[in-house]
Design an enzyme around this catalytic site. Sequence first.
Site, PDB file in Angstrom:
ATOM      1  N   CYS A  38       0.678  -4.689   9.029  1.00  0.00           N
ATOM      2  CA  CYS A  38       0.836  -4.816   7.576  1.00  0.00           C
ATOM      3  C   CYS A  38       2.131  -4.121   7.162  1.00  0.00           C
ATOM      4  O   CYS A  38       2.648  -3.263   7.874  1.00  0.00           O
ATOM      5  CB  CYS A  38      -0.362  -4.130   6.931  1.00  0.00           C
ATOM      6  SG  CYS A  38      -0.289  -3.970   5.151  1.00  0.00           S
ATOM      7  N   THR A  40       2.313  -1.859   5.111  1.00  0.00           N
ATOM      8  CA  THR A  40       2.003  -0.429   5.067  1.00  0.00           C
ATOM      9  C   THR A  40       2.341   0.243   6.396  1.00  0.00           C
ATOM     10  O   THR A  40       2.858   1.365   6.430  1.00  0.00           O
ATOM     11  CB  THR A  40       0.505  -0.238   4.749  1.00  0.00           C
ATOM     12  OG1 THR A  40       0.241  -0.813   3.476  1.00  0.00           O
ATOM     13  CG2 THR A  40       0.116   1.219   4.734  1.00  0.00           C
ATOM     14  N   HIS A  43       5.945   0.833   6.506  1.00  0.00           N
ATOM     15  CA  HIS A  43       6.325   2.008   5.709  1.00  0.00           C
ATOM     16  C   HIS A  43       6.037   3.298   6.472  1.00  0.00           C
ATOM     17  O   HIS A  43       6.810   4.259   6.407  1.00  0.00           O
ATOM     18  CB  HIS A  43       5.561   2.031   4.380  1.00  0.00           C
ATOM     19  CG  HIS A  43       5.914   0.909   3.459  1.00  0.00           C
ATOM     20  ND1 HIS A  43       7.179   0.375   3.381  1.00  0.00           N
ATOM     21  CD2 HIS A  43       5.167   0.209   2.578  1.00  0.00           C
ATOM     22  CE1 HIS A  43       7.190  -0.600   2.492  1.00  0.00           C
ATOM     23  NE2 HIS A  43       5.981  -0.725   1.993  1.00  0.00           N
ATOM     24  N   HIS A  63      -4.963  -0.665   9.994  1.00  0.00           N
ATOM     25  CA  HIS A  63      -6.120  -0.826   9.108  1.00  0.00           C
ATOM     26  C   HIS A  63      -6.610  -2.263   9.020  1.00  0.00           C
ATOM     27  O   HIS A  63      -7.611  -2.517   8.366  1.00  0.00           O
ATOM     28  CB  HIS A  63      -5.790  -0.298   7.712  1.00  0.00           C
ATOM     29  CG  HIS A  63      -4.638  -1.003   7.080  1.00  0.00           C
ATOM     30  ND1 HIS A  63      -3.343  -0.605   7.284  1.00  0.00           N
ATOM     31  CD2 HIS A  63      -4.584  -2.090   6.289  1.00  0.00           C
ATOM     32  CE1 HIS A  63      -2.538  -1.423   6.631  1.00  0.00           C
ATOM     33  NE2 HIS A  63      -3.262  -2.343   6.023  1.00  0.00           N
ATOM     34  N   CYS A  98     -17.115   4.228  -8.739  1.00  0.00           N
ATOM     35  CA  CYS A  98     -18.089   3.723  -7.764  1.00  0.00           C
ATOM     36  C   CYS A  98     -19.440   3.484  -8.433  1.00  0.00           C
ATOM     37  O   CYS A  98     -20.111   2.488  -8.152  1.00  0.00           O
ATOM     38  CB  CYS A  98     -18.216   4.692  -6.589  1.00  0.00           C
ATOM     39  SG  CYS A  98     -16.793   4.662  -5.470  1.00  0.00           S
ATOM     40  N   LEU A 260       0.254  -7.746  -7.766  1.00  0.00           N
ATOM     41  CA  LEU A 260      -0.226  -7.104  -6.546  1.00  0.00           C
ATOM     42  C   LEU A 260       0.898  -6.422  -5.783  1.00  0.00           C
ATOM     43  O   LEU A 260       0.685  -5.431  -5.099  1.00  0.00           O
ATOM     44  CB  LEU A 260      -0.944  -8.144  -5.671  1.00  0.00           C
ATOM     45  CG  LEU A 260      -1.644  -7.582  -4.440  1.00  0.00           C
ATOM     46  CD1 LEU A 260      -3.017  -8.201  -4.276  1.00  0.00           C
ATOM     47  CD2 LEU A 260      -0.841  -7.794  -3.175  1.00  0.00           C
ATOM     48  N   GLY A 261       2.124  -6.962  -5.911  1.00  0.00           N
ATOM     49  CA  GLY A 261       3.257  -6.368  -5.204  1.00  0.00           C
ATOM     50  C   GLY A 261       3.551  -4.971  -5.724  1.00  0.00           C
ATOM     51  O   GLY A 261       3.374  -4.690  -6.912  1.00  0.00           O
TER      52      GLY A 261
HETATM   53 ZN    ZN Z   1      -2.644  -4.002   4.967  1.00  0.00          ZN
HETATM   54 ZN    ZN Z   2     -15.557   6.643  -5.731  1.00  0.00          ZN
END
Ligand code: ZN
Ligand code: ZN
Length: 341
Positions: A38, A40, A43, A63, A98, A260-261
């Site tokens: 990804c 990420t 990075h 991930h 949550c 989203l970017g």
């Molecule tokens: Zn990812």
């Molecule tokens: Zn939470």
Amino acid sequence: MQAVVKPIAAPGLVLADVPQPVPGDGELLLRVAAASVCGTDVHIYDWNPWAAARVHPPRVIGHEICGEVVGRGPGADLPDGRRVAVESHIVCRQCNSCARGDFHVCPNTRILGVDVDGGFTSLVVVPQLNVFPISDDTTSEVAAALEPVGNAVHACSYGELAGRAVVVFGCGPIGCAAIAIARAEGAAAVIAVDRNRYRLELAERMGATSLVMADNNVEPSVRAAARGADIDCALEMSGAPSAVIAATRLVRPGGWISLLGIGDEPATLDLSNDVVMTGISLHGVVGRRLPQTWEATMEYVRSGAVDVSALITHHYAMSEIVAAIELIKSGHCGKVSLHPG
Ligand SMILES: [Zn+2]
Ligand SMILES: [Zn+2]
């Protein structure tokens, strides 16, 4: 066991021997069957300011993974042999977000391979609540890529797409997945925008109906591609401030935008003229809704409506991680899959 590790707070990644993880309460031990790389991970490899502030080495990265259950801690009961896709965001299940069921915006989220040890290795521990069993006819490499495809599914979920004209900024794997999803939902036109020819060709294979090379003239080019039709929706996957601004100017009054970017620079919008007075809606999109986005994502795969395998353009062994990352930095790839070894 061997793992792809960020060993110290500096650029680079190494292959290192790490101890096997032990599953705790409610956790599963997975043997990694496939993974994917990804932005990420790039990075973290580059050690950009985000990574330097967030990641605490040593850390096993990775991930986007598919694994087979090979063990469990107390309270986990998924049987051995089950293959699962993995949600990378480990949420606290105790905070107000949550409690509302908005797990995707839990402020205490820990990300696999970022905040806790991840899956570019042979064995990884994840909460059982983070796994989604996959069917036998879903390959492990496709299952590993469902996490970023889920980002696209989430971005596409904020408005109607059937019969609509959609513009997608940024044709990396998530943008290309969004193109396929928009087509699966019956979008009348999907205009793909990127500055990279390879990615525009991938966008076309994923179902884009017209391609626009991003340059200083992107707004008229997108309007020309729409051939006079209103643009109902923009899916902004690039993070480029110029694309965010163009999106607000291109969607019709009352239209909607999913953002989203993540950009390196803040985008400055003319909110009064380009948002308030046109009545458009902007949606920030992070992660995946749990479990709704996963259910929708797996249904796209199960039904054949979205061909995730077409997004995967290259395969490497985990030991070749640096070559895989250099390929991603070149821009000449879609999703890059990793296999153990
Ligand atoms: Zn990812
Ligand atoms: Zn939470």
